[in-house]
Design an enzyme around this catalytic site. Structure first.
Site, PDB file in Angstrom:
ATOM      1  N   CYS A   1      -4.871  -7.958  -4.494  1.00  0.00           N
ATOM      2  CA  CYS A   1      -5.463  -6.819  -5.056  1.00  0.00           C
ATOM      3  C   CYS A   1      -5.716  -7.519  -6.549  1.00  0.00           C
ATOM      4  O   CYS A   1      -5.130  -7.748  -7.492  1.00  0.00           O
ATOM      5  CB  CYS A   1      -4.126  -5.887  -5.258  1.00  0.00           C
ATOM      6  SG  CYS A   1      -4.929  -4.349  -6.281  1.00  0.00           S
ATOM      7  N   GLY A   2      -7.225  -7.258  -7.065  1.00  0.00           N
ATOM      8  CA  GLY A   2      -7.608  -7.803  -8.089  1.00  0.00           C
ATOM      9  C   GLY A   2      -7.219  -6.996  -9.207  1.00  0.00           C
ATOM     10  O   GLY A   2      -6.777  -7.516 -10.438  1.00  0.00           O
ATOM     11  N   ASN A   3      -7.503  -5.602  -9.299  1.00  0.00           N
ATOM     12  CA  ASN A   3      -6.866  -4.612 -10.345  1.00  0.00           C
ATOM     13  C   ASN A   3      -5.447  -4.937 -10.628  1.00  0.00           C
ATOM     14  O   ASN A   3      -4.831  -4.732 -11.735  1.00  0.00           O
ATOM     15  CB  ASN A   3      -7.136  -3.209  -9.962  1.00  0.00           C
ATOM     16  CG  ASN A   3      -8.738  -3.034 -10.147  1.00  0.00           C
ATOM     17  OD1 ASN A   3      -9.437  -3.550 -11.093  1.00  0.00           O
ATOM     18  ND2 ASN A   3      -9.257  -2.227  -9.285  1.00  0.00           N
TER      19      ASN A   3
ATOM     20  N   GLU B   1      -9.905   2.197   0.532  1.00  0.00           N
ATOM     21  CA  GLU B   1      -9.125   0.913   0.990  1.00  0.00           C
ATOM     22  C   GLU B   1      -8.218   1.348   2.183  1.00  0.00           C
ATOM     23  O   GLU B   1      -7.620   2.412   2.464  1.00  0.00           O
ATOM     24  CB  GLU B   1      -8.028   0.751  -0.330  1.00  0.00           C
ATOM     25  CG  GLU B   1      -8.866   0.322  -1.384  1.00  0.00           C
ATOM     26  CD  GLU B   1      -7.962  -0.291  -2.487  1.00  0.00           C
ATOM     27  OE1 GLU B   1      -7.222  -1.166  -2.283  1.00  0.00           O
ATOM     28  OE2 GLU B   1      -8.135   0.048  -3.682  1.00  0.00           O
TER      29      GLU B   1
ATOM     30  N   ASN C   1       0.986  -1.097  -0.255  1.00  0.00           N
ATOM     31  CA  ASN C   1      -0.025  -0.092  -0.050  1.00  0.00           C
ATOM     32  C   ASN C   1       0.937   1.241   0.095  1.00  0.00           C
ATOM     33  O   ASN C   1       2.254   1.381   0.241  1.00  0.00           O
ATOM     34  CB  ASN C   1      -0.853   0.155   1.159  1.00  0.00           C
ATOM     35  CG  ASN C   1      -1.957  -1.111   1.235  1.00  0.00           C
ATOM     36  OD1 ASN C   1      -2.586  -1.473   0.010  1.00  0.00           O
ATOM     37  ND2 ASN C   1      -2.065  -1.886   2.489  1.00  0.00           N
TER      38      ASN C   1
ATOM     39  N   CYS D   1     -11.397  -0.808  -7.110  1.00  0.00           N
ATOM     40  CA  CYS D   1     -10.763  -1.684  -6.152  1.00  0.00           C
ATOM     41  C   CYS D   1     -11.482  -3.176  -6.745  1.00  0.00           C
ATOM     42  O   CYS D   1     -12.796  -3.239  -6.539  1.00  0.00           O
ATOM     43  CB  CYS D   1     -11.358  -1.646  -4.806  1.00  0.00           C
ATOM     44  SG  CYS D   1     -10.688  -3.032  -3.585  1.00  0.00           S
ATOM     45  N   GLY D   2     -10.520  -3.836  -7.281  1.00  0.00           N
ATOM     46  CA  GLY D   2     -11.049  -5.285  -7.765  1.00  0.00           C
ATOM     47  C   GLY D   2     -11.726  -6.148  -6.843  1.00  0.00           C
ATOM     48  O   GLY D   2     -12.703  -6.745  -7.068  1.00  0.00           O
TER      49      GLY D   2
ATOM     50  N   HIS E   1     -12.861  -7.229   3.715  1.00  0.00           N
ATOM     51  CA  HIS E   1     -13.917  -6.154   3.294  1.00  0.00           C
ATOM     52  C   HIS E   1     -15.048  -6.173   4.235  1.00  0.00           C
ATOM     53  O   HIS E   1     -15.706  -6.865   4.625  1.00  0.00           O
ATOM     54  CB  HIS E   1     -14.446  -6.636   1.934  1.00  0.00           C
ATOM     55  CG  HIS E   1     -13.317  -6.610   0.842  1.00  0.00           C
ATOM     56  ND1 HIS E   1     -13.040  -5.403  -0.029  1.00  0.00           N
ATOM     57  CD2 HIS E   1     -12.440  -7.549   0.425  1.00  0.00           C
ATOM     58  CE1 HIS E   1     -12.130  -5.773  -0.957  1.00  0.00           C
ATOM     59  NE2 HIS E   1     -11.614  -6.897  -0.498  1.00  0.00           N
TER      60      HIS E   1
ATOM     61  N   GLY F   1     -12.683  -5.461  -4.016  1.00  0.00           N
ATOM     62  CA  GLY F   1     -13.821  -4.650  -3.382  1.00  0.00           C
ATOM     63  C   GLY F   1     -14.956  -5.058  -4.161  1.00  0.00           C
ATOM     64  O   GLY F   1     -16.285  -5.234  -3.801  1.00  0.00           O
TER      65      GLY F   1
END
Length: 276
Positions: free
Chosen positions: A75-77, A210, A66, A219-220, A161, A222
């Site tokens: 982290c999806g993205n 985040e 971060n 946020c992927g 989340h 998320g």
């Protein structure tokens, strides 16, 4: 120490990608903070490191830091950008690859127009797996934040989340509420606070604050968490388009212990070298 980097984003969620396979470097938390600084560094939501795999059945390992220097689990993205980055840098020619992220394995598949599909794995709901200070698992939990009594969904997509359904994500009070939720003491590792506005059963709008970063354009994980929560509550179908500030993501989940699949765009902004 000069460090080569590539600046990328996925639906506006921006990253500095660093290949630690072809360049031997070791970054400290203060280095991460300098890189992420939008005035004195490159500027990004997170710094992603490409590393050799630690497991025989993985092609790469990637670590997520971060902007405040803390390490994140998922982290999806970033995962989508990771897949495009390792092909862009000719570290692999694979169309589908398996990468280590935290304690889990992810499958990333390149699609047309630089889109990437990410197998995010199944969501986890047990409070100890989120983690969340509650004795028993539930669809929703009571939470007091910023002086308000709330009902939230909570789950893990490899990171924690908290999701709150709202009438409109443009509500000006959400910034204050987001900061209060993401650092709430009931989440011992913090959380990514998501605000979910349902348009219809296949379309939603989302804002995410985040942990370790603040509000991001996308946020992927998320988006995945919000759709899973909405499905479990009976509000959404199994395939949903999530509109975030920076763009749209397609989320697909068939329920139970099935993996959540996320598909979305990637973009390369620029490349360069920074001296640390």
């Amino acid at each position: 120490m000069p460090v080569k980097f590539t600046k990328m984003h996925g639906a506006g969620n921006d990253f500095v990608m660093i290949d630690t396979i072809s360049q031997r470097i070791k970054l400290r938390p203060r280095d991460i903070r300098k890189i992420a600084d939008r005035r004195r560094g490159i500027g990004c939501d997170q710094v992603l490191l490409v590393e050799p795999p630690g497991q025989a059945n993985a092609d790469f390992r990637y670590r997520i830091f971060n902007a405040d220097g803390s390490e994140a689990g998922q982290c999806g993205n970033g995962a989508r950008c990771f897949a495009r980055f390792v092909r862009h840098r000719r570290l692999t020619h694979l169309q589908t690859m398996v990468v280590e992220a935290g304690n889990s394995l992810m499958t990333l598949t390149m699609r047309d127009n630089h889109e990437v599909e990410v197998d995010m794995g199944p969501p986890r709901f047990a409070p100890k797996d989120i983690p969340l200070h509650r004795e028993h698992e539930a669809l929703e939990y009571d939470l007091v934040a910023a002086g308000e009594q709330l009902r939230i969904g909570a789950l893990s997509m490899g990171n924690p989340h908290a999701i709150l359904r709202v009438d409109a994500i443009d509500d000006g009070s959400l910034e204050r509420l987001g900061e209060a939720i993401r650092s709430h003491e009931d989440f011992p590792e913090g959380n990514n606070a998501g605000f979910l506005e349902i348009v219809d059963r296949r379309n939603v709008r989302l804002r995410v604050f985040e942990r370790g970063v603040g509000e991001t354009e996308a946020c992927g994980s998320g988006a995945c968490a919000a759709v899973v929560y909405g499905q479990r509550m009976g509000w959404l179908d199994d395939r949903v388009t999530v509109e975030l500030t920076g763009g749209k993501l397609d989320i697909y989940w068939q329920g139970d212990n099935n993996s959540v699949l996320m598909t979305g765009p990637t973009a390369i902004s620029f490349e360069g070298t920074i001296r640390l």
